[in-house]
Design a protein around this motif. Structure first.
Motif, PDB file in Angstrom:
ATOM      1  N   VAL A  21     -14.367  21.472   2.372  1.00 37.07           N
ATOM      2  CA  VAL A  21     -14.013  20.663   3.837  1.00 37.07           C
ATOM      3  C   VAL A  21     -13.066  21.039   4.316  1.00 37.07           C
ATOM      4  N   LEU A  22     -12.002  21.090   3.608  1.00 35.38           N
ATOM      5  CA  LEU A  22     -10.633  21.730   4.077  1.00 35.38           C
ATOM      6  C   LEU A  22     -10.569  23.158   4.439  1.00 35.38           C
ATOM      7  N   LEU A  23     -11.320  23.965   3.778  1.00 33.79           N
ATOM      8  CA  LEU A  23     -11.757  25.429   3.814  1.00 33.79           C
ATOM      9  C   LEU A  23     -12.603  25.557   5.223  1.00 33.79           C
ATOM     10  N   ALA A  24     -13.502  24.670   5.268  1.00 31.95           N
ATOM     11  CA  ALA A  24     -14.175  24.715   6.673  1.00 31.95           C
ATOM     12  C   ALA A  24     -13.590  24.181   7.840  1.00 31.95           C
ATOM     13  N   TRP A  25     -12.577  23.304   7.695  1.00 33.34           N
ATOM     14  CA  TRP A  25     -11.780  22.962   8.662  1.00 33.34           C
ATOM     15  C   TRP A  25     -10.576  23.985   9.148  1.00 33.34           C
ATOM     16  N   LEU A  26     -10.038  24.964   8.257  1.00 31.39           N
ATOM     17  CA  LEU A  26      -9.403  25.984   8.448  1.00 31.39           C
ATOM     18  C   LEU A  26     -10.090  27.279   9.080  1.00 31.39           C
ATOM     19  N   PHE A  27     -11.335  27.408   8.867  1.00 28.21           N
ATOM     20  CA  PHE A  27     -12.057  28.464   9.466  1.00 28.21           C
ATOM     21  C   PHE A  27     -12.372  28.153  10.908  1.00 28.21           C
ATOM     22  N   ALA A  28     -12.881  26.645  11.116  1.00 30.95           N
ATOM     23  CA  ALA A  28     -13.144  26.114  12.213  1.00 30.95           C
ATOM     24  C   ALA A  28     -11.912  26.152  13.066  1.00 30.95           C
ATOM     25  N   SER A  29     -10.793  25.777  12.665  1.00 26.77           N
ATOM     26  CA  SER A  29      -9.479  25.805  13.466  1.00 26.77           C
ATOM     27  C   SER A  29      -9.064  27.351  13.962  1.00 26.77           C
ATOM     28  N   ILE A  30      -9.541  28.361  13.018  1.00 24.78           N
ATOM     29  CA  ILE A  30      -9.037  29.616  13.281  1.00 24.78           C
ATOM     30  C   ILE A  30     -10.118  30.169  14.483  1.00 24.78           C
ATOM     31  N   ALA A  31     -11.256  29.674  14.273  1.00 21.84           N
ATOM     32  CA  ALA A  31     -12.491  30.392  15.086  1.00 21.84           C
ATOM     33  C   ALA A  31     -12.298  29.606  16.718  1.00 21.84           C
ATOM     34  N   THR A  32     -11.664  28.282  16.666  1.00 20.24           N
ATOM     35  CA  THR A  32     -11.475  27.540  18.162  1.00 20.24           C
ATOM     36  C   THR A  32      -9.990  27.887  18.274  1.00 20.24           C
ATOM     37  N   PHE A  33      -9.248  28.442  17.845  1.00 19.48           N
ATOM     38  CA  PHE A  33      -8.006  28.313  18.086  1.00 19.48           C
ATOM     39  C   PHE A  33      -7.718  29.307  19.301  1.00 19.48           C
ATOM     40  N   ARG A  34      -7.123  28.768  20.628  1.00 18.64           N
ATOM     41  CA  ARG A  34      -6.858  29.450  22.027  1.00 18.64           C
ATOM     42  C   ARG A  34      -8.244  29.793  22.434  1.00 18.64           C
ATOM     43  N   GLN A  35      -9.416  29.076  22.104  1.00 21.46           N
ATOM     44  CA  GLN A  35     -10.769  29.541  22.620  1.00 21.46           C
ATOM     45  C   GLN A  35     -10.775  29.087  24.186  1.00 21.46           C
ATOM     46  N   PRO A  36     -11.208  30.607  24.904  1.00 26.24           N
ATOM     47  CA  PRO A  36     -11.437  30.332  26.206  1.00 26.24           C
ATOM     48  C   PRO A  36     -12.578  29.448  26.905  1.00 26.24           C
ATOM     49  N   GLY A  37     -12.152  28.465  27.776  1.00 26.22           N
ATOM     50  CA  GLY A  37     -13.361  27.661  28.305  1.00 26.22           C
ATOM     51  C   GLY A  37     -13.585  26.494  27.184  1.00 26.22           C
ATOM     52  N   ARG A  38     -13.044  26.290  26.022  1.00 24.08           N
ATOM     53  CA  ARG A  38     -13.043  25.171  25.180  1.00 24.08           C
ATOM     54  C   ARG A  38     -14.276  24.384  25.168  1.00 24.08           C
ATOM     55  N   GLY A  39     -15.467  24.809  24.807  1.00 20.22           N
ATOM     56  CA  GLY A  39     -16.579  24.155  24.810  1.00 20.22           C
ATOM     57  C   GLY A  39     -17.672  24.462  25.890  1.00 20.22           C
ATOM     58  N   SER A  40     -17.141  25.037  27.107  1.00 20.40           N
ATOM     59  CA  SER A  40     -17.912  25.035  28.136  1.00 20.40           C
ATOM     60  C   SER A  40     -18.358  26.680  28.498  1.00 20.40           C
ATOM     61  N   VAL A  41     -17.789  27.515  27.447  1.00 20.40           N
ATOM     62  CA  VAL A  41     -18.223  28.894  27.190  1.00 20.40           C
ATOM     63  C   VAL A  41     -18.687  29.059  25.999  1.00 20.40           C
ATOM     64  N   PRO A  42     -19.730  29.809  25.710  1.00 16.15           N
ATOM     65  CA  PRO A  42     -20.146  29.813  24.204  1.00 16.15           C
ATOM     66  C   PRO A  42     -18.898  30.924  23.521  1.00 16.15           C
ATOM     67  N   LEU A  43     -18.887  30.661  22.448  1.00 18.83           N
ATOM     68  CA  LEU A  43     -18.397  31.331  21.289  1.00 18.83           C
ATOM     69  C   LEU A  43     -18.984  32.845  21.186  1.00 18.83           C
ATOM     70  N   LYS A  44     -18.070  33.930  21.148  1.00 15.57           N
ATOM     71  CA  LYS A  44     -18.718  35.119  21.042  1.00 15.57           C
ATOM     72  C   LYS A  44     -17.966  36.015  20.069  1.00 15.57           C
ATOM     73  N   GLY A  45     -18.614  37.073  19.808  1.00 16.77           N
ATOM     74  CA  GLY A  45     -17.956  38.011  18.933  1.00 16.77           C
ATOM     75  C   GLY A  45     -17.515  37.576  17.354  1.00 16.77           C
ATOM     76  N   TRP A  46     -16.339  37.700  17.051  1.00 18.36           N
ATOM     77  CA  TRP A  46     -15.829  37.310  15.842  1.00 18.36           C
ATOM     78  C   TRP A  46     -15.652  36.026  15.686  1.00 18.36           C
ATOM     79  N   ARG A  47     -15.508  35.067  16.558  1.00 21.61           N
ATOM     80  CA  ARG A  47     -15.454  33.622  16.576  1.00 21.61           C
ATOM     81  C   ARG A  47     -16.965  33.218  16.115  1.00 21.61           C
TER      82      ARG A  47
END
Length: 160
Positions: A21-47
């Motif tokens: 769970v902590l590893l999943a939290w870490l990866f989720a944090s990295i993938a959403t760090f400074r995410q443009p649009g913060r939920g209103s724009v779909p994640l793309k690419g490496w994220r």
């Protein structure tokens, strides 16, 4: 004999699940760090790839450690074939198995779940359709958002 195994296995399983769970939290944090649009724009690419591969694998590993072995018969429908999955009754943690097996699609979830420590970050990385139970227009807004994502031509992940 069985009691002794339980005394040893339960703490080991608990420690492994907490670690996952902590590893999943870490990866989720990295993938959403400074995410443009913060939920209103779909994640793309490496994220999006990071969420699909790591969270899916970690979720499968967690369920395996809990003793669940899931076998899939057939092939899941692709995004163009089925932009929306329906999981019923959608009322337990077993829904996470479906999410892991289908490549971590977006889910429909209570808005309050997004503020839960650790799990809220993991849930946010899936870009859920948040349903607010206090908002009288919530049902209409949820249907509108699901329709928008389903008709996006593959920009958003599948919705479950």
């Amino acid at each position: 004999q069985a009691v002794l195994q339980g005394i040893i296995l339960l703490p080991l399983r608990a420690i492994c699940i907490i670690f996952i769970v902590l590893l999943a939290w870490l990866f989720a944090s990295i993938a959403t760090f400074r995410q443009p649009g913060r939920g209103s724009v779909p994640l793309k690419g490496w994220r999006r790839r990071m969420i699909r591969t790591t969270l899916s694998g970690l979720t499968r590993a967690a369920f395996f450690i809990m003793g669940f072995q899931v076998k899939v018969k057939g092939k899941a429908a692709s995004l163009p074939e089925a932009p929306i999955f329906v999981a019923a009754p959608h009322s337990s943690f077993f829904d996470a198995i479906i999410c892991a097996l289908t490549g971590m699609p977006s889910i429909v979830s209570r808005a309050e779940n997004l503020s839960t420590p650790v799990f809220g970050t993991i849930l946010s990385s899936l870009q859920p359709v948040a349903v607010s139970r206090q908002d009288p227009d919530s049902r209409k807004n949820t249907v509108t958002e699901i329709t928008k994502r389903a008709l996006s031509g593959g920009q958003w992940p599948q919705v479950i």
